[in-house]
Design an enzyme around this catalytic site. Structure first.
Site, PDB file in Angstrom:
ATOM      1  N   LYS A  26       0.834  -1.211   0.000  1.00 42.95           N
ATOM      2  CA  LYS A  26       0.000   0.000   0.000  1.00 42.95           C
ATOM      3  C   LYS A  26       0.869   1.260   0.000  1.00 42.95           C
ATOM      4  O   LYS A  26       0.635   2.182  -0.772  1.00 42.95           O
ATOM      5  CB  LYS A  26      -0.940  -0.041   1.218  1.00 42.95           C
ATOM      6  CG  LYS A  26      -1.828   1.195   1.366  1.00 42.95           C
ATOM      7  CD  LYS A  26      -3.043   0.908   2.219  1.00 42.95           C
ATOM      8  CE  LYS A  26      -2.787   0.866   3.712  1.00 42.95           C
ATOM      9  NZ  LYS A  26      -2.498   2.187   4.322  1.00 42.95           N
ATOM     10  N   ARG A  31       2.896   5.980  -3.285  1.00 42.77           N
ATOM     11  CA  ARG A  31       4.045   6.793  -3.705  1.00 42.77           C
ATOM     12  C   ARG A  31       4.284   6.703  -5.203  1.00 42.77           C
ATOM     13  O   ARG A  31       4.679   7.684  -5.845  1.00 42.77           O
ATOM     14  CB  ARG A  31       5.297   6.347  -2.920  1.00 42.77           C
ATOM     15  CG  ARG A  31       5.240   6.815  -1.441  1.00 42.77           C
ATOM     16  CD  ARG A  31       6.136   5.959  -0.564  1.00 42.77           C
ATOM     17  NE  ARG A  31       6.302   6.453   0.796  1.00 42.77           N
ATOM     18  CZ  ARG A  31       5.424   6.260   1.786  1.00 42.77           C
ATOM     19  NH1 ARG A  31       4.302   5.596   1.564  1.00 42.77           N
ATOM     20  NH2 ARG A  31       5.660   6.718   2.996  1.00 42.77           N
ATOM     21  N   GLN A 173       4.944   9.158   7.258  1.00 40.68           N
ATOM     22  CA  GLN A 173       4.052  10.081   6.530  1.00 40.68           C
ATOM     23  C   GLN A 173       4.527  11.522   6.707  1.00 40.68           C
ATOM     24  O   GLN A 173       4.538  12.304   5.755  1.00 40.68           O
ATOM     25  CB  GLN A 173       2.608   9.921   7.017  1.00 40.68           C
ATOM     26  CG  GLN A 173       2.032   8.561   6.633  1.00 40.68           C
ATOM     27  CD  GLN A 173       0.627   8.329   7.139  1.00 40.68           C
ATOM     28  OE1 GLN A 173       0.025   9.181   7.792  1.00 40.68           O
ATOM     29  NE2 GLN A 173       0.093   7.152   6.848  1.00 40.68           N
ATOM     30  N   ASP A 319       1.846  -1.225  11.905  1.00 42.90           N
ATOM     31  CA  ASP A 319       0.536  -1.659  11.402  1.00 42.90           C
ATOM     32  C   ASP A 319       0.250  -3.131  11.715  1.00 42.90           C
ATOM     33  O   ASP A 319      -0.867  -3.609  11.517  1.00 42.90           O
ATOM     34  CB  ASP A 319       0.443  -1.428   9.887  1.00 42.90           C
ATOM     35  CG  ASP A 319       0.470   0.059   9.539  1.00 42.90           C
ATOM     36  OD1 ASP A 319       0.189   0.893  10.425  1.00 42.90           O
ATOM     37  OD2 ASP A 319       0.774   0.379   8.373  1.00 42.90           O
TER      38      ASP A 319
HETATM   39  O1  S3P Z   1       4.089   6.236   5.079  1.00 41.21           O
HETATM   40  C1  S3P Z   1       3.261   5.314   5.011  1.00 41.21           C
HETATM   41  O2  S3P Z   1       2.922   4.802   3.920  1.00 41.21           O
HETATM   42  C2  S3P Z   1       2.660   4.817   6.265  1.00 41.21           C
HETATM   43  C3  S3P Z   1       3.239   5.148   7.460  1.00 41.21           C
HETATM   44  C4  S3P Z   1       2.707   4.726   8.772  1.00 41.21           C
HETATM   45  O3  S3P Z   1       2.023   5.818   9.359  1.00 41.21           O
HETATM   46  P1  S3P Z   1       2.782   6.958  10.220  1.00 41.21           P
HETATM   47  O4  S3P Z   1       3.634   7.739   9.329  1.00 41.21           O
HETATM   48  O5  S3P Z   1       1.654   7.792  10.771  1.00 41.21           O
HETATM   49  O6  S3P Z   1       3.531   6.237  11.286  1.00 41.21           O
HETATM   50  C5  S3P Z   1       1.746   3.560   8.627  1.00 41.21           C
HETATM   51  O7  S3P Z   1       1.051   3.362   9.836  1.00 41.21           O
HETATM   52  C6  S3P Z   1       0.770   3.751   7.496  1.00 41.21           C
HETATM   53  O8  S3P Z   1      -0.044   2.618   7.364  1.00 41.21           O
HETATM   54  C7  S3P Z   1       1.480   3.946   6.179  1.00 41.21           C
HETATM   55  C1  PEP Z   2      -2.557   3.419   9.358  1.00 39.16           C
HETATM   56  C2  PEP Z   2      -2.771   2.931   8.148  1.00 39.16           C
HETATM   57  O1  PEP Z   2      -2.904   3.661   6.992  1.00 39.16           O
HETATM   58  P1  PEP Z   2      -3.142   5.223   6.751  1.00 39.16           P
HETATM   59  O2  PEP Z   2      -2.384   5.990   7.805  1.00 39.16           O
HETATM   60  O3  PEP Z   2      -2.640   5.483   5.362  1.00 39.16           O
HETATM   61  O4  PEP Z   2      -4.630   5.470   6.842  1.00 39.16           O
HETATM   62  C3  PEP Z   2      -2.796   1.459   7.940  1.00 39.16           C
HETATM   63  O5  PEP Z   2      -2.833   1.049   6.766  1.00 39.16           O
HETATM   64  O6  PEP Z   2      -2.802   0.665   8.901  1.00 39.16           O
END
Ligand code: S3P
Ligand code: PEP
Length: 434
Positions: A26, A31, A173, A319
């Site tokens: 995902k 990206r 993120q 996750d």
């Molecule tokens: O950068 C990403 O694709 C993600 C970063 C994580 O979140 P955080 O950046 O809030 O830790 C993760 O929990 C999310 O499912 C996807």
């Molecule tokens: C936290 C998750 O995703 P997002 O932050 O993109 O909603 C996830 O996939 O568990």
């Protein structure tokens, strides 16, 4: 009116057996769409995840004027460079996707466009100040409810300058939002991580021809670099594979092979923890050729023992904590998960929903301020449980239902489509569901 979905799952008597491939990662799929959308030339994405979250990213990029063809897991992006993006005429809807709203905000911050972004009722509760603060420091005119804490967000982008930012939380993120803004800022933007988080943005920027400097926990990017289209092969999502790694470990008589899974070191905490708990996992055919490493994972059932999960390990399996919690209910001893306060601001408060729903099935889980205490060797029984609209909780409960005596009914099971639209099909290839 939204229909409430109910999925019935019964105990599987013969274990989980077979060879599967999980859908594309995902994080990497999001990206690939965003970077392909600002690159020059035709980007091809193979193994794209056609889950609801990544489809939201495609819809947003289309609203920004990017031509995208998507058929299942194949995507072609007709990139004309960042200057071709146009101001969206309507609100950009991110659905349930935190990654879409946070990364796209970073991208839009650097462009001379006005945009408004919002999502569903879960997104409306998730903190946005973590990106709004650094993006404002770079010069973005940005706002949201409660002074930028919550959605809807508005962005009046362009005219950014670089910053040297020390992150107060571990978040890929936030890191990615700043790097994407830095791409269109003057000077060199640096981000220093509190703890190492997934590095898919850094790797993919390099695959699109951008120079990224990395020094320990510090990542730097010089502004005004352009991207050249490329072909992206998305590995299988280890966060999806995690459900079967745990299921294969705790459901007796299981033997599962999962082909082509992404094994980027920043994401493999689940393998390390399950192995530490006594799981039998074999990693074969590792392929390091691509910008992201792939491997096949084989798991056979094994008795597990409790463990402690904390600190730097948390971002490497953030996750996967719901499914690790389920595995811990079957382990010998008491498992402690701490330093995981970030779980409170995911699709649901995952500390609370994991404990509440598994305890309905007979588990003995206590919540703490930043984690969970899971008492092991608790037999589970079927119950009426609820995903609360959280895909990872829904999938974890489905695996719990395959282990529990009797029948489990999962309310709001449709949430699973966010990251794994074919989850129940995969489950049916491994065992009898009903
Ligand atoms: O950068 C990403 O694709 C993600 C970063 C994580 O979140 P955080 O950046 O809030 O830790 C993760 O929990 C999310 O499912 C996807
Ligand atoms: C936290 C998750 O995703 P997002 O932050 O993109 O909603 C996830 O996939 O568990």
């Amino acid at each position: 009116m939204k229909l409430v979905t109910l999925q019935a799952v019964r105990k599987t008597e013969n274990g989980f057996n077979g060879t599967i491939a999980v859908p594309g990662d995902k994080s990497i799929s999001h990206r690939a769409i965003m970077l392909g959308g600002i690159a020059k030339g035709k980007t091809v994405v193979k193994g794209f995840l056609p889950g609801e979250d990544c489809l939201s990213t495609i819809a947003c990029l289309r609203q920004l004027g990017v031509n995208i063809l998507q058929e299942g897991d194949y995507v072609e992006i007709d990139g004309k460079g960042v200057e071709q993006l146009r101001e969206p005429e309507a609100v950009l809807e991110v659905g349930n996707s935190g990654t879409t709203i946070r990364l796209l905000s970073g991208l839009l911050a650097g462009l001379p466009l006005y945009a408004c972004l919002q999502g569903d009722s879960s997104i409306a509760k998730r903190p946005m100040n973590r990106i709004v603060e650094p993006l404002r420091l770079m010069g973005t005119k940005m706002d949201g409810r409660q002074d930028g804490k919550y959605t809807p967000l508005t962005i009046n982008g362009g005219g950014l300058h670089s910053i040297d930012y020390a992150m107060p939380i571990a978040s890929a993120q936030v890191k990615s939002a700043i790097l994407l803004a830095g791409l269109h800022a003057t000077g060199t933007t640096s981000v220093t991580e509190l703890q190492v988080s997934r590095d898919h943005t850094e790797r993919m920027l390099e695959a699109f021809g951008v120079t990224v400097h990395r020094n320990g926990k510090k990542v730097s990017i010089a502004g005004k670099q352009s991207l050249t289209a490329t072909t992206i092969n998305v590995p299988g999502d280890i966060s999806s594979a995690a459900f079967f790694l745990a299921a294969g470990s705790i459901i007796p008589n299981s033997n599962i092979t999962i082909q082509g899974v992404g094994v980027n070191q920043t994401r493999t905490g689940i393998i390390d923890v399950l192995e530490r708990m006594g799981a039998s996992i074999t990693v074969t055919g590792e392929d390091e050729q691509s910008f992201e490493p792939f491997a096949d994972l084989k798991v056979i059932s094994a008795p597990l023992k409790a463990t402690e999960i904390a600190g730097e390990l948390i971002p490497r399996l953030i996750d996967e904590i719901p499914i690790i919690a389920l595995a811990a209910t079957q382990a010998e001893g008491t498992t402690i998960i701490k330093d995981a306060g970030e779980l409170k601001v995911k699709e649901t408060n995952r500390i609370d929903t994991v404990a509440k729903e598994l305890n309905k099935m007979g588990a003995h889980i206590e919540t703490t301020a930043d984690g969970l205490i899971i008492h092991g060797k608790t037999p589970l029984k079927g119950a009426h449980v609820n995903s609360h609209g959280d895909h990872r909780i829904g999938m974890m409960l489905a695996i719990a239902g395959c282990l529990a005596d009797g029948e489990t009914l999962i309310e709001n099971s449709e949430a699973i489509k966010v990251s794994y639209p074919t989850f129940f099909e995969t489950l049916r290839t491994l065992c009898e569901l009903n």
